[in-house]
Design a protein around this motif. Sequence first.
Motif, PDB file in Angstrom:
ATOM      1  N   LEU A 138       0.826  -1.198   0.000  1.00 57.07           N
ATOM      2  CA  LEU A 138       0.000   0.000   0.000  1.00 57.07           C
ATOM      3  C   LEU A 138       0.869   1.260   0.000  1.00 57.07           C
ATOM      4  O   LEU A 138       0.669   2.159  -0.816  1.00 57.07           O
ATOM      5  N   VAL A 139       1.849   1.317   0.886  1.00 56.65           N
ATOM      6  CA  VAL A 139       2.726   2.486   0.979  1.00 56.65           C
ATOM      7  C   VAL A 139       3.513   2.651  -0.320  1.00 56.65           C
ATOM      8  O   VAL A 139       3.627   3.763  -0.851  1.00 56.65           O
ATOM      9  N   PHE A 140       4.030   1.561  -0.863  1.00 54.89           N
ATOM     10  CA  PHE A 140       4.768   1.633  -2.124  1.00 54.89           C
ATOM     11  C   PHE A 140       3.866   2.169  -3.234  1.00 54.89           C
ATOM     12  O   PHE A 140       4.272   3.046  -4.000  1.00 54.89           O
ATOM     13  N   ASN A 141       2.652   1.648  -3.343  1.00 55.42           N
ATOM     14  CA  ASN A 141       1.718   2.110  -4.383  1.00 55.42           C
ATOM     15  C   ASN A 141       1.430   3.601  -4.258  1.00 55.42           C
ATOM     16  O   ASN A 141       1.435   4.323  -5.252  1.00 55.42           O
ATOM     17  N   PHE A 142       1.175   4.052  -3.044  1.00 55.06           N
ATOM     18  CA  PHE A 142       0.893   5.479  -2.832  1.00 55.06           C
ATOM     19  C   PHE A 142       2.089   6.342  -3.207  1.00 55.06           C
ATOM     20  O   PHE A 142       1.946   7.375  -3.841  1.00 55.06           O
ATOM     21  N   LYS A 143       3.267   5.906  -2.825  1.00 52.76           N
ATOM     22  CA  LYS A 143       4.468   6.724  -3.049  1.00 52.76           C
ATOM     23  C   LYS A 143       4.920   6.633  -4.508  1.00 52.76           C
ATOM     24  O   LYS A 143       5.179   7.651  -5.144  1.00 52.76           O
ATOM     25  N   ASP A 147       2.460   9.064  -6.380  1.00 53.24           N
ATOM     26  CA  ASP A 147       3.365  10.189  -6.115  1.00 53.24           C
ATOM     27  C   ASP A 147       2.865  11.068  -4.966  1.00 53.24           C
ATOM     28  O   ASP A 147       2.942  12.287  -5.013  1.00 53.24           O
ATOM     29  N   LEU A 148       2.337  10.414  -3.929  1.00 54.47           N
ATOM     30  CA  LEU A 148       1.873  11.146  -2.759  1.00 54.47           C
ATOM     31  C   LEU A 148       3.044  11.406  -1.815  1.00 54.47           C
ATOM     32  O   LEU A 148       3.992  10.628  -1.748  1.00 54.47           O
ATOM     33  N   SER A 149       2.953  12.477  -1.067  1.00 56.34           N
ATOM     34  CA  SER A 149       3.975  12.783  -0.063  1.00 56.34           C
ATOM     35  C   SER A 149       3.742  11.889   1.157  1.00 56.34           C
ATOM     36  O   SER A 149       2.645  11.349   1.352  1.00 56.34           O
ATOM     37  N   TYR A 150       4.765  11.770   1.995  1.00 59.40           N
ATOM     38  CA  TYR A 150       4.597  10.992   3.223  1.00 59.40           C
ATOM     39  C   TYR A 150       3.525  11.624   4.111  1.00 59.40           C
ATOM     40  O   TYR A 150       2.795  10.916   4.806  1.00 59.40           O
ATOM     41  N   GLU A 151       3.408  12.934   4.074  1.00 58.30           N
ATOM     42  CA  GLU A 151       2.383  13.618   4.874  1.00 58.30           C
ATOM     43  C   GLU A 151       0.993  13.209   4.412  1.00 58.30           C
ATOM     44  O   GLU A 151       0.102  12.932   5.235  1.00 58.30           O
ATOM     45  N   GLU A 152       0.785  13.156   3.091  1.00 59.20           N
ATOM     46  CA  GLU A 152      -0.516  12.742   2.559  1.00 59.20           C
ATOM     47  C   GLU A 152      -0.800  11.283   2.899  1.00 59.20           C
ATOM     48  O   GLU A 152      -1.919  10.939   3.303  1.00 59.20           O
ATOM     49  N   ILE A 153       0.207  10.438   2.743  1.00 59.27           N
ATOM     50  CA  ILE A 153       0.021   9.013   3.047  1.00 59.27           C
ATOM     51  C   ILE A 153      -0.274   8.845   4.537  1.00 59.27           C
ATOM     52  O   ILE A 153      -1.101   8.022   4.934  1.00 59.27           O
ATOM     53  N   SER A 154       0.382   9.630   5.366  1.00 61.09           N
ATOM     54  CA  SER A 154       0.156   9.581   6.808  1.00 61.09           C
ATOM     55  C   SER A 154      -1.287   9.923   7.149  1.00 61.09           C
ATOM     56  O   SER A 154      -1.911   9.266   7.988  1.00 61.09           O
ATOM     57  N   GLN A 155      -1.833  10.931   6.495  1.00 56.49           N
ATOM     58  CA  GLN A 155      -3.233  11.304   6.725  1.00 56.49           C
ATOM     59  C   GLN A 155      -4.178  10.198   6.273  1.00 56.49           C
ATOM     60  O   GLN A 155      -5.163   9.898   6.939  1.00 56.49           O
TER      61      GLN A 155
END
Length: 182
Positions: A138-143, A147-155
Amino acid sequence: MASLDDLALLSLIKDPKTKELGYRKLITGYQRRIYGVIRKMVIIHEDADDVTQNTFIKAFKNIEKFKGESSLFTWLYRIATNESLNFLDKKKKRFFVPAEDHEKKMATYLDSSPHIDGEQVQVILQKILLKLPEKQRLVFNFKYFEDLSYEEISQITQTSIGALKASYHHAVKKIEKEIQPE
Protein backbone atom coordinates in the motif's frame (compact mmCIF):
# COMPACT_ATOMS: atom_id res chain seq x y z
CA MET A 1 -7.77 20.98 5.33
CA ALA A 2 -10.64 21.00 2.86
CA SER A 3 -10.06 23.18 -0.21
CA LEU A 4 -12.49 25.70 -1.67
CA ASP A 5 -13.39 23.16 -4.36
CA ASP A 6 -14.11 20.57 -1.64
CA LEU A 7 -16.27 23.06 0.24
CA ALA A 8 -18.23 23.92 -2.93
CA LEU A 9 -18.76 20.22 -3.63
CA LEU A 10 -19.87 19.57 -0.06
CA SER A 11 -22.25 22.50 -0.32
CA LEU A 12 -23.83 20.91 -3.41
CA ILE A 13 -24.13 17.55 -1.64
CA LYS A 14 -25.70 19.03 1.50
CA ASP A 15 -28.34 20.98 -0.42
CA PRO A 16 -31.29 18.64 -1.16
CA LYS A 17 -31.88 20.42 -4.48
CA THR A 18 -28.33 19.77 -5.76
CA LYS A 19 -27.41 16.62 -3.80
CA GLU A 20 -27.52 14.32 -6.84
CA LEU A 21 -25.37 16.72 -8.89
CA GLY A 22 -22.88 16.94 -6.01
CA TYR A 23 -22.56 13.17 -5.79
CA ARG A 24 -22.09 12.90 -9.57
CA LYS A 25 -19.32 15.51 -9.40
CA LEU A 26 -17.70 13.67 -6.50
CA ILE A 27 -17.67 10.41 -8.46
CA THR A 28 -16.53 12.08 -11.68
CA GLY A 29 -13.72 13.87 -9.89
CA TYR A 30 -12.34 10.95 -7.90
CA GLN A 31 -13.49 7.60 -9.34
CA ARG A 32 -10.54 6.98 -11.65
CA ARG A 33 -7.92 7.68 -8.98
CA ILE A 34 -9.79 5.72 -6.29
CA TYR A 35 -10.19 2.76 -8.66
CA GLY A 36 -6.47 2.90 -9.49
CA VAL A 37 -5.44 2.71 -5.84
CA ILE A 38 -7.86 -0.13 -5.16
CA ARG A 39 -6.88 -2.03 -8.32
CA LYS A 40 -3.22 -2.02 -7.29
CA MET A 41 -4.22 -3.64 -4.01
CA VAL A 42 -6.85 -6.19 -5.05
CA ILE A 43 -5.50 -6.76 -8.61
CA ILE A 44 -8.61 -8.35 -10.11
CA HIS A 45 -10.69 -5.87 -12.16
CA GLU A 46 -14.10 -7.10 -11.03
CA ASP A 47 -13.03 -7.02 -7.37
CA ALA A 48 -11.62 -3.50 -7.82
CA ASP A 49 -14.94 -2.37 -9.33
CA ASP A 50 -16.83 -3.81 -6.34
CA VAL A 51 -14.49 -2.24 -3.78
CA THR A 52 -14.63 1.11 -5.61
CA GLN A 53 -18.42 1.01 -5.52
CA ASN A 54 -18.35 0.12 -1.81
CA THR A 55 -15.95 3.01 -1.18
CA PHE A 56 -18.33 5.54 -2.70
CA ILE A 57 -21.36 4.02 -0.95
CA LYS A 58 -19.54 4.32 2.37
CA ALA A 59 -18.52 7.89 1.52
CA PHE A 60 -22.12 8.82 0.65
CA LYS A 61 -23.45 7.29 3.86
CA ASN A 62 -20.84 9.08 5.96
CA ILE A 63 -20.49 12.42 4.16
CA GLU A 64 -22.04 14.19 7.17
CA LYS A 65 -19.12 12.92 9.29
CA PHE A 66 -16.55 14.58 7.02
CA LYS A 67 -15.19 17.41 9.16
CA GLY A 68 -12.99 19.13 6.60
CA GLU A 69 -9.81 18.49 8.63
CA SER A 70 -8.32 16.89 5.53
CA SER A 71 -9.11 17.15 1.84
CA LEU A 72 -11.93 15.09 0.32
CA PHE A 73 -9.20 13.30 -1.64
CA THR A 74 -7.47 12.19 1.58
CA TRP A 75 -10.76 11.18 3.19
CA LEU A 76 -11.81 9.11 0.14
CA TYR A 77 -8.39 7.46 -0.09
CA ARG A 78 -8.62 6.50 3.59
CA ILE A 79 -11.99 4.85 2.94
CA ALA A 80 -10.63 3.14 -0.22
CA THR A 81 -7.57 1.88 1.66
CA ASN A 82 -9.65 0.46 4.49
CA GLU A 83 -12.15 -1.10 2.08
CA SER A 84 -9.30 -2.71 0.09
CA LEU A 85 -7.60 -4.16 3.16
CA ASN A 86 -10.93 -5.39 4.56
CA PHE A 87 -11.81 -6.97 1.22
CA LEU A 88 -8.48 -8.82 1.06
CA ASP A 89 -8.85 -10.04 4.65
CA LYS A 90 -12.41 -11.27 4.03
CA LYS A 91 -11.38 -13.01 0.82
CA LYS A 92 -8.57 -14.89 2.55
CA LYS A 93 -10.78 -15.88 5.48
CA ARG A 94 -13.80 -16.81 3.35
CA PHE A 95 -11.90 -19.25 1.19
CA PHE A 96 -9.37 -20.30 3.82
CA VAL A 97 -6.73 -19.54 1.24
CA PRO A 98 -3.11 -19.45 2.34
CA ALA A 99 -1.44 -16.16 1.40
CA GLU A 100 0.88 -17.92 -1.07
CA ASP A 101 -2.06 -19.46 -2.98
CA HIS A 102 -3.85 -16.12 -3.13
CA GLU A 103 -0.64 -14.50 -4.40
CA LYS A 104 -0.31 -17.17 -7.13
CA LYS A 105 -3.94 -16.70 -8.19
CA MET A 106 -3.48 -12.95 -8.56
CA ALA A 107 -0.17 -13.44 -10.41
CA THR A 108 -1.93 -15.79 -12.85
CA TYR A 109 -4.63 -13.18 -13.31
CA LEU A 110 -1.97 -10.60 -14.20
CA ASP A 111 -0.68 -12.92 -16.95
CA SER A 112 -4.06 -13.68 -18.48
CA SER A 113 -6.25 -10.64 -17.92
CA PRO A 114 -7.35 -8.58 -20.90
CA HIS A 115 -7.80 -5.71 -18.42
CA ILE A 116 -4.08 -5.50 -17.71
CA ASP A 117 -2.40 -3.08 -20.02
CA GLY A 118 1.15 -1.84 -20.11
CA GLU A 119 4.52 -3.25 -20.67
CA GLN A 120 5.79 -6.61 -19.49
CA VAL A 121 7.89 -4.72 -16.93
CA GLN A 122 4.71 -3.47 -15.26
CA VAL A 123 3.35 -7.02 -15.03
CA ILE A 124 6.62 -8.19 -13.51
CA LEU A 125 6.55 -5.33 -11.00
CA GLN A 126 2.95 -6.09 -10.06
CA LYS A 127 3.87 -9.75 -9.45
CA ILE A 128 6.73 -8.68 -7.21
CA LEU A 129 4.44 -6.31 -5.33
CA LEU A 130 2.08 -9.20 -4.60
CA LYS A 131 4.83 -10.76 -2.51
CA LEU A 132 5.02 -7.73 -0.21
CA PRO A 133 3.02 -7.50 3.01
CA GLU A 134 -0.18 -5.53 2.34
CA LYS A 135 0.93 -2.45 4.32
CA GLN A 136 4.26 -2.25 2.43
CA ARG A 137 2.47 -2.73 -0.87
CA LEU A 138 0.00 0.00 0.00
CA VAL A 139 2.73 2.49 0.98
CA PHE A 140 4.77 1.63 -2.12
CA ASN A 141 1.72 2.11 -4.38
CA PHE A 142 0.89 5.48 -2.83
CA LYS A 143 4.47 6.72 -3.05
CA TYR A 144 5.58 5.23 -6.38
CA PHE A 145 2.42 5.16 -8.50
CA GLU A 146 0.36 7.95 -6.93
CA ASP A 147 3.36 10.19 -6.11
CA LEU A 148 1.87 11.15 -2.76
CA SER A 149 3.97 12.78 -0.06
CA TYR A 150 4.60 10.99 3.22
CA GLU A 151 2.38 13.62 4.87
CA GLU A 152 -0.52 12.74 2.56
CA ILE A 153 0.02 9.01 3.05
CA SER A 154 0.16 9.58 6.81
CA GLN A 155 -3.23 11.30 6.73
CA ILE A 156 -4.73 8.55 4.59
CA THR A 157 -3.35 5.59 6.56
CA GLN A 158 -3.19 7.31 9.95
CA THR A 159 0.36 6.02 10.32
CA SER A 160 3.41 7.98 11.43
CA ILE A 161 5.71 9.35 8.75
CA GLY A 162 8.65 7.44 10.25
CA ALA A 163 6.78 4.14 9.99
CA LEU A 164 5.77 4.95 6.41
CA LYS A 165 9.36 5.72 5.43
CA ALA A 166 10.47 2.42 6.98
CA SER A 167 7.71 0.50 5.13
CA TYR A 168 8.64 2.13 1.83
CA HIS A 169 12.35 1.45 2.39
CA HIS A 170 11.68 -2.24 3.18
CA ALA A 171 9.40 -2.54 0.14
CA VAL A 172 12.04 -1.04 -2.16
CA LYS A 173 14.73 -3.36 -0.77
CA LYS A 174 12.51 -6.42 -1.29
CA ILE A 175 11.68 -5.32 -4.83
CA GLU A 176 15.35 -4.74 -5.63
CA LYS A 177 16.19 -8.18 -4.25
CA GLU A 178 13.53 -9.77 -6.49
CA ILE A 179 14.73 -7.87 -9.56
CA GLN A 180 18.42 -8.58 -8.95
CA PRO A 181 18.68 -11.90 -7.15
CA GLU A 182 22.08 -12.64 -5.69
